[in-house]
Scaffold this active site. Sequence first.
Site, PDB file in Angstrom:
ATOM      1  N   CYS A   1      13.424 -36.306 -24.128  1.00  0.00           N
ATOM      2  CA  CYS A   1      14.153 -36.306 -25.393  1.00  0.00           C
ATOM      3  C   CYS A   1      13.261 -35.847 -26.544  1.00  0.00           C
ATOM      4  O   CYS A   1      12.979 -34.665 -26.632  1.00  0.00           O
ATOM      5  CB  CYS A   1      14.821 -37.653 -25.654  1.00  0.00           C
ATOM      6  SG  CYS A   1      16.247 -37.436 -26.751  1.00  0.00           S
TER       7      CYS A   1
ATOM      8  N   HIS B   1      17.738 -38.484 -21.159  1.00  0.00           N
ATOM      9  CA  HIS B   1      16.903 -39.643 -20.844  1.00  0.00           C
ATOM     10  C   HIS B   1      17.023 -39.983 -19.360  1.00  0.00           C
ATOM     11  O   HIS B   1      17.820 -40.850 -18.978  1.00  0.00           O
ATOM     12  CB  HIS B   1      17.367 -40.854 -21.662  1.00  0.00           C
ATOM     13  CG  HIS B   1      16.985 -40.795 -23.102  1.00  0.00           C
ATOM     14  ND1 HIS B   1      15.774 -41.261 -23.565  1.00  0.00           N
ATOM     15  CD2 HIS B   1      17.649 -40.333 -24.182  1.00  0.00           C
ATOM     16  CE1 HIS B   1      15.720 -41.091 -24.883  1.00  0.00           C
ATOM     17  NE2 HIS B   1      16.844 -40.528 -25.276  1.00  0.00           N
TER      18      HIS B   1
ATOM     19  N   GLU C   1      15.241 -41.714 -17.614  1.00  0.00           N
ATOM     20  CA  GLU C   1      14.838 -43.093 -17.295  1.00  0.00           C
ATOM     21  C   GLU C   1      16.021 -44.064 -17.240  1.00  0.00           C
ATOM     22  O   GLU C   1      15.956 -45.080 -16.553  1.00  0.00           O
ATOM     23  CB  GLU C   1      13.771 -43.596 -18.287  1.00  0.00           C
ATOM     24  CG  GLU C   1      14.250 -43.918 -19.709  1.00  0.00           C
ATOM     25  CD  GLU C   1      14.347 -42.700 -20.629  1.00  0.00           C
ATOM     26  OE1 GLU C   1      14.428 -41.566 -20.111  1.00  0.00           O
ATOM     27  OE2 GLU C   1      14.351 -42.885 -21.866  1.00  0.00           O
TER      28      GLU C   1
HETATM   29  N1  GLN Z   1      15.008 -37.529 -32.830  1.00  0.00           N
HETATM   30  C1  GLN Z   1      15.446 -36.604 -31.834  1.00  0.00           C
HETATM   31  C2  GLN Z   1      16.919 -36.223 -32.020  1.00  0.00           C
HETATM   32  O1  GLN Z   1      17.638 -36.932 -32.664  1.00  0.00           O
HETATM   33  C3  GLN Z   1      15.185 -37.139 -30.426  1.00  0.00           C
HETATM   34  C4  GLN Z   1      15.978 -38.358 -30.092  1.00  0.00           C
HETATM   35  C5  GLN Z   1      15.415 -39.152 -28.932  1.00  0.00           C
HETATM   36  O2  GLN Z   1      14.277 -38.941 -28.519  1.00  0.00           O
HETATM   37  N2  GLN Z   1      16.161 -40.093 -28.399  1.00  0.00           N
HETATM   38  O3  GLN Z   1      17.362 -35.230 -31.522  1.00  0.00           O
END
Ligand code: GLN
Length: 533
Positions: A372, A498, A500
């Site tokens: 992410c 994600h 995970e």
């Molecule tokens: N801040 C980034 C976004 O909003 C990544 C978000 C995250 O890592 N969950 O796209």
Amino acid sequence: MHYIVITGGVISGLGKGTITSSLSYLLKNSGFRVTNIKIDPYLNYDAGTMNPYQHGEVFVLNDGGEVDLDLGNYERFLDTDLTSDNNITTGKIYKEVIEKERRGDYLGSTVQIIPHITNEIKNRIKKAAKGYDIALIEVGGTVGDIESMPFLEALRQMKGDKDNDIIFGHVTLIPESGGEQKTKPTQHSVKELRSIGIQPDILFCRSGKKLNEEARKKISLFTDVSENGIVSVYNVNNVYMVPELMEKQNILGYVRDLFNFDDHTLDYTFKNFVENIKNPKETVTVAIVGKYIDMEDAYISHKEAFSHITGNTGIAVNIKWVNSDNLVKSVEDLKDVDGILIPGGFGYRGVEGKIIAGKYARENKIPYLGICLGFQVSVIEIARNVLNLEKANSTEFDENTGYPVIALLPEQEKIKDLGGTMRLGSKKVLIKKDTLAYKIYNKDTIYERHRHRFEVNPEYINRFEKSGVIFSGTDDEKLRMEILELRDNDNYIATQYHAEFTSRPLNPSKVHLYFIKKSLEYKRGKIYERSIE
Ligand code: GLN
């Protein structure tokens, strides 16, 4: 319908979630249809806006629900997908009741905590439990908190409901002083519970060492809980050992007796898994580079994914928590690790250190997994250091950057003012053939969970691809980039989703598994190099 309510006493953070999950596991693997409900008495509608420093990771469900991390534990132990209905908060209850009042549903009556709030609580519990044999309900916080009162009152009322068979388990702390296990806090905590009309049937006693017989007898005498219902949950190294620990004290037999269930045999699927965790054959050290490193629960799903890998492969993972801010001064903290993971995150703080970590991993071919924000860090880092786009950035961190390589898509810009630009929950990811991602997943379509707002800016994709980046996964419109890899470096992979969140004990996240296998190869390579020097 059968319910098991788990409350907590004395102090928070005793591992109620693990105890609830472990009991759920044992019941599910004895053939029952089991579900879990988490009650969070705070006023927030959900966990979406909560700072990981206070409550740990915000877990994301398939339906996009942003929930308490305990739902992650339940999903892992039950190997099932839950929904937002499995997490009840005060915010959700009050919002519903106030909406009903505005619609006139209460026909002019005075709206009160009892019965309106308590009825809403009961309705939500029944709705989430529908279709199951047993629902385990974990009540967040500790007994005596003002916020949890309406919930405990609703649960107490359910005991009198003839359609329900409900039992109460209470988690308490047995501190040790002068070598003696002290039962007084437990006595007081049970007294508190009784004062609101709840008599526990089971006590889960948390202690460093196993509860001794004298303490067990004393607790039973003071609390009216049968000695068989007093379960010693002493400290173990890994949460997946807890079901076995509880079953050795015949918890299943005891619950079966309380509910008048017939005998069932347990299919203990964690046997080899736990053996591997107890006796790993190899160890790798990987860095998790983050800004919440003092609060390990902020990254709990990664930790769990690593446990799943140990359980399946016998490779233990030693996590080195690295504060990204330190890396701005020196990369010393990364010198002795076999792999580098950059997890998700929001906001600019800590990002420059993560970019340094990404560069260090890429240039030294250290196994790298970006998740992410970690994926976006890769894009920014490569833009700056390979494409030479000076000060390239995400518009999340620098709205005026000359090179917005991560940005909102034009369609998002249009709805920005309306708030709802976050991409949440399970989404389809298409994987390109003949790529590292395809080798890892061996599939052309996967579904993974998301929680992000920003995307790779389509205007830069060509330039990235010319420089050796492969976007090997996209969404089904091919608009959003989902997986990044490098043509000449198979130690490196990053995902916008994600991975995970969907890692399960007997089916670990594929990218985490790949990352750990590469870290082991890397470690062996280092040892070999040293041996021929
Ligand atoms: N801040 C980034 C976004 O909003 C990544 C978000 C995250 O890592 N969950 O796209």
